[in-house]
Design a protein around this motif. Structure first.
Motif, PDB file in Angstrom:
ATOM      1  N   ILE A  97      -1.286   6.094  -7.873  1.00 19.39           N
ATOM      2  CA  ILE A  97      -2.076   5.358  -8.859  1.00 19.39           C
ATOM      3  C   ILE A  97      -3.026   6.322  -9.565  1.00 19.39           C
ATOM      4  N   ARG A  98      -2.960   6.364 -10.893  1.00 20.93           N
ATOM      5  CA  ARG A  98      -3.751   7.311 -11.668  1.00 20.93           C
ATOM      6  C   ARG A  98      -5.133   6.773 -12.025  1.00 20.93           C
ATOM      7  N   LEU A 126       0.831  -1.206   0.000  1.00 22.80           N
ATOM      8  CA  LEU A 126       0.000   0.000   0.000  1.00 22.80           C
ATOM      9  C   LEU A 126       0.868   1.259   0.000  1.00 22.80           C
ATOM     10  N   TYR A 127       1.963   1.210   0.755  1.00 20.96           N
ATOM     11  CA  TYR A 127       2.895   2.339   0.795  1.00 20.96           C
ATOM     12  C   TYR A 127       3.516   2.564  -0.584  1.00 20.96           C
ATOM     13  N   THR A 128       3.891   1.471  -1.236  1.00 23.52           N
ATOM     14  CA  THR A 128       4.483   1.575  -2.572  1.00 23.52           C
ATOM     15  C   THR A 128       3.491   2.175  -3.560  1.00 23.52           C
ATOM     16  N   ALA A 129       2.244   1.709  -3.493  1.00 21.80           N
ATOM     17  CA  ALA A 129       1.215   2.251  -4.386  1.00 21.80           C
ATOM     18  C   ALA A 129       1.000   3.739  -4.130  1.00 21.80           C
ATOM     19  N   SER A 139      -8.550   4.942 -11.398  1.00 18.83           N
ATOM     20  CA  SER A 139      -9.428   4.600 -10.278  1.00 18.83           C
ATOM     21  C   SER A 139      -9.756   3.110 -10.268  1.00 18.83           C
ATOM     22  N   VAL A 140      -9.811   2.508 -11.451  1.00 18.59           N
ATOM     23  CA  VAL A 140     -10.086   1.065 -11.532  1.00 18.59           C
ATOM     24  C   VAL A 140      -8.927   0.282 -10.923  1.00 18.59           C
ATOM     25  N   ILE A 141      -7.704   0.648 -11.299  1.00 16.95           N
ATOM     26  CA  ILE A 141      -6.518  -0.014 -10.747  1.00 16.95           C
ATOM     27  C   ILE A 141      -6.465   0.184  -9.234  1.00 16.95           C
ATOM     28  N   LEU A 142      -6.783   1.386  -8.781  1.00 16.09           N
ATOM     29  CA  LEU A 142      -6.769   1.678  -7.346  1.00 16.09           C
ATOM     30  C   LEU A 142      -7.761   0.794  -6.598  1.00 16.09           C
ATOM     31  N   LEU A 143      -8.946   0.621  -7.151  1.00 17.60           N
ATOM     32  CA  LEU A 143      -9.952  -0.238  -6.515  1.00 17.60           C
ATOM     33  C   LEU A 143      -9.505  -1.694  -6.500  1.00 17.60           C
ATOM     34  N   ASP A 184      -0.819   0.413 -14.601  1.00 16.47           N
ATOM     35  CA  ASP A 184      -1.143   1.820 -14.342  1.00 16.47           C
ATOM     36  C   ASP A 184      -0.037   2.745 -14.845  1.00 16.47           C
ATOM     37  N   THR A 185       1.223   2.331 -14.653  1.00 16.50           N
ATOM     38  CA  THR A 185       2.353   3.153 -15.093  1.00 16.50           C
ATOM     39  C   THR A 185       2.421   3.231 -16.612  1.00 16.50           C
ATOM     40  N   ILE A 186       2.185   2.094 -17.257  1.00 22.93           N
ATOM     41  CA  ILE A 186       2.231   2.054 -18.725  1.00 22.93           C
ATOM     42  C   ILE A 186       1.092   2.832 -19.342  1.00 22.93           C
TER      43      ILE A 186
END
Length: 282
Positions: free
Chosen positions: A226-227, A218-221, A229-233, A280-282
């Motif tokens: 995270i840009r 979670l700290y890394t994320a 919202s789907v990836i974040l969820l 997310d990064t890509i």
């Protein structure tokens, strides 16, 4: 012959280690795969080499364990001297390749790996069940190589978070594998965390490291930001499910079957986290 060589070098494990370098590259924002290809090949060669060297170092102990007695050296399919030659050749090839790709920094990281893994860690784990803690440093090296290949600096706060996650994850990863084969490890004379803490104490300590792994993810994320919202969820759901599974560890008997299930779970958690963050990064 090929199958024997794959067993000697622990090819599947080495390939998984190499994948973490790819994640490091992706999370570092790498776009030019030019440096990635030789860097990941170098990581694979080094992982194959140190794995073979480890089997050379521990073949007598392996011969006492049900899980490992059929490995190439204790089973007699490969002579120890041949295994040593193969391991040193692979390490040398990987080191030369990374030196040509990432220069001095890559060379120093690669020289550190056999010194720490085959020197310090392999020796220490014969005497202490806590060898996995200093040994966890090794988990940071492959993503570091990928990060450098992406043109980033190891001084970046993002890499600190990423490296910390791989370091902490190593502890429950190894302890669960050892718990799964606890009788084997004891028969070979290796001290185990279950033996030191007792079953109940070990489950409590394991739970702490499991939860630390989730928190580090979670700290890394959060550090990367995270840009989507789907990836974040999806990351939140993955972390919640993994934390829930970890919360049950102190309250259920840790049989070999359950240790195996948890082992797969913590590995899939890291894989899922890295995959989602990379997307997310890509």
């Amino acid at each position: 012959m090929i199958r024997t060589l794959m067993e000697l070098t622990k090819f599947r494990l080495s390939a998984a280690v190499t994948l973490s370098a790819v994640f490091g590259f992706a999370l570092g924002g790498g776009r030019d795969i030019g440096p990635l290809l030789p860097a990941t090949l170098a990581v694979l060669l080094l992982a194959l080499g140190v794995s073979a060297l480890n089997q050379y170092q521990e073949w007598e102990s392996d011969s006492k364990m049900e899980r490992t007695k059929r490995r190439p050296i204790p089973s007699g399919r490969v002579h120890p001297d041949a295994a040593l030659a193969v391991s040193l050749a692979l390490i040398a090839l990987g080191t030369l390749l990374i030196s040509a790709t990432l220069k001095t920094t890559g060379l120093l990281l690669f020289l550190f790996v056999p010194l720490w893994y085959n020197g310090v860690y392999t020796t220490l784990k014969r005497h202490s069940a806590f060898a996995v803690v200093p040994g966890g440093v090794l988990g940071m090296i492959p993503p570091a190589i990928g990060w450098l290949a992406a043109g980033q600096s190891l001084a970046d706060p993002e890499f600190f978070a990423l490296g910390l996650l791989f370091f902490v994850w190593q502890v429950p990863h190894f302890w669960l594998l050892a718990a799964k084969h606890d009788a084997d490890y004891r028969a070979a004379g290796f001290p185990t965390a279950v033996e030191i803490f007792g079953d109940t104490g070990f489950r409590r300590v394991l739970c702490v490291w499991w939860m630390l792994t989730v928190l580090c993810a979670l700290y890394t994320a959060a550090i990367f930001g995270i840009r989507s919202s789907v990836i974040l969820l999806l990351l939140a759901a993955l972390a919640a499910a993994t934390a829930a599974a970890g919360g049950r560890i102190p309250f259920r008997q840790l049989t070999a079957e359950r240790a195996s299930t948890l082992f797969r779970g913590i590995n899939l958690f890291l894989l899922g986290t890295m995959t989602l963050m990379s997307i997310d990064t890509i």
